[in-house]
Design an enzyme around this catalytic site. Structure first.
Site, PDB file in Angstrom:
ATOM      1  CG  HIS A   1       7.795 -13.052  20.077  1.00 51.61           C
ATOM      2  ND1 HIS A   1       7.916 -14.391  20.429  1.00 51.61           N
ATOM      3  CD2 HIS A   1       6.462 -12.832  19.927  1.00 51.61           C
ATOM      4  CE1 HIS A   1       6.714 -14.945  20.481  1.00 51.61           C
ATOM      5  NE2 HIS A   1       5.803 -14.025  20.184  1.00 51.61           N
TER       6      HIS A   1
ATOM      7  CB  CYS B   1       3.253 -11.069  21.876  1.00 50.05           C
ATOM      8  SG  CYS B   1       2.869 -12.605  21.028  1.00 50.05           S
TER       9      CYS B   1
HETATM   10  C1  2RA Z   1       2.252 -16.760  19.348  1.00 46.48           C
HETATM   11  N1  2RA Z   1       1.653 -14.435  19.039  1.00 46.48           N
HETATM   12  O1  2RA Z   1       3.399 -16.350  19.492  1.00 46.48           O
HETATM   13  C2  2RA Z   1       1.116 -15.774  19.189  1.00 46.48           C
HETATM   14  C3  2RA Z   1       0.171 -15.843  20.369  1.00 46.48           C
HETATM   15  N2  2RA Z   1       0.797 -15.501  21.583  1.00 46.48           N
HETATM   16  O2  2RA Z   1       1.941 -17.969  19.338  1.00 46.48           O
END
Ligand code: 2RA
Length: 334
Positions: free
Chosen positions: A242, A129
């Site tokens: 994120h 991601c």
């Molecule tokens: C996390 N990118 O954010 C890793 C797996 N989704 O934990």
């Protein structure tokens, strides 16, 4: 072409979002099978006005299935993706199990869509991601200026740890507000009102596997074997999106006005950037949406010929489920 589709990990955070994407994007389905662990088998799930029943995942689950979207962890993918592929099913795998396999394409449809059609093992890997969201901003700039080096720090939502991550954050905030003891099961320390500078396990060089994904996946997706990436990945008390702070250095001379126009007409990415009106993107701006946003774009003061920028994106959607469904749409379109 209407496809017989299966979702493996249908009751997980990403699996639920894959179902939502298939529904809202009106994916051409001939049939849909929801597969999960024995524990989840029997669950009823609403879809397009009907009720689907979750079935237990077994080696026989893939008979008659054209396309399987996996999001049930690396172990399940390593065990069942080859079985599905051998049954003639094309697998889009969300785990890191096959991403570095030279016979498995690693695809972000806005960047390297043609790679999706070259899948000799019948497996296509969905990138991590953080990589997807960061590259959604960097690729248009790469096309303009030729990307050379990336220095990044990520601020990653707890949804990256699945439903359990979301539940842990919510549970800890409630406990703190109510004056009850705080429990940490998913993370080694309290995540509520805290930051955790470790995501995934450590490699021998002091980086975590999550931090090395940005390097290895970035090189493969953009076909830039010389690309340099250094990254620090941090878990933050945010539910779903994120955020990544990036210094990106280029080969060709950088022009800020040209850079700001690089996103014009590019699907899935948009500039949200006007310091004069305190306009910049936050995780809550991208949550539950399909679009990644770029802000705080400026010439970097420390690194020559570089831009400093801030990117946010929904980890569960564009970071996982939506990207996988867009790959499936590419396959259905041929
Ligand atoms: C996390 N990118 O954010 C890793 C797996 N989704 O934990």
């Amino acid at each position: 072409k209407n496809m017989n589709v299966a979702i493996v990990g249908a009751t997980g955070a990403v699996g639920v979002e894959i179902l939502s994407c298939l529904e809202t994007r009106n994916f051409p389905l001939a049939s849909l099978k929801l597969l999960a662990s024995k524990r989840s088998a029997g669950k009823q799930v609403a879809f397009r006005g009907q009720t689907l029943t979750v079935e237990e995942l077994t080696p026989e689950s893939f008979a008659g299935v054209d396309l399987a979207l996996f999001s049930a962890g690396g172990d399940i993918s390593r065990q069942f993706a080859p079985i599905a592929a051998a049954a003639g099913c094309v697998v889009v795998d969300n785990s890191s199990a096959f991403r570095q396999d030279p016979d498995v394409p690693l695809v972000v449809p806005e960047i390297n869509p043609e790679a999706a059609f070259d899948h000799p093992r019948n497996i296509i890997a969905n990138p991590n991601c953080t990589t997807i969201i960061t590259l959604m901003a960097l690729y248009p700039l790469h096309l303009q200026f030729g990307l050379k080096t990336v220095i990044a720090s990520s601020y990653q939502a707890v949804s990256g740890s699945g439903q359990q991550g979301i539940a842990e954050l919510e549970g800890q905030v409630r406990a703190i507000v109510d004056g009850h003891p705080v429990e940490s099961k998913v993370y080694p320390k309290q995540i509520a009102f805290n930051l955790i500078p470790q995501i995934d396990n450590f490699a021998d060089n002091g980086y975590t596997k999550e931090e090395l994904k940005m390097l290895n996946e970035g090189r493969k997706i953009m076909s830039l074997p010389e690309l340099n990436v250094t990254c620090t990945c941090v878990r933050v008390p945010v539910y779903r999106s994120h955020s990544i702070s990036v210094v990106a250095q280029f080969y060709k001379p950088v022009d800020l006005e040209l850079a700001r126009k690089a996103f014009d007409g590019k699907p899935g990415i948009a500039l949200m950037d006007d310091p004069a009106t305190r306009t910049w993107p936050t995780p809550l701006d991208s949550t539950n949406g399909d679009t990644c946003y770029v802000g705080r774009m400026r010439r970097d003061l420390a690194v020559d010929n570089a831009l400093n920028l801030w990117v946010v994106g929904d980890q569960v959607r564009k970071g996982a489920a939506l990207n996988a469904v867009q790959i499936a749409e590419l396959l259905a379109s041929r």
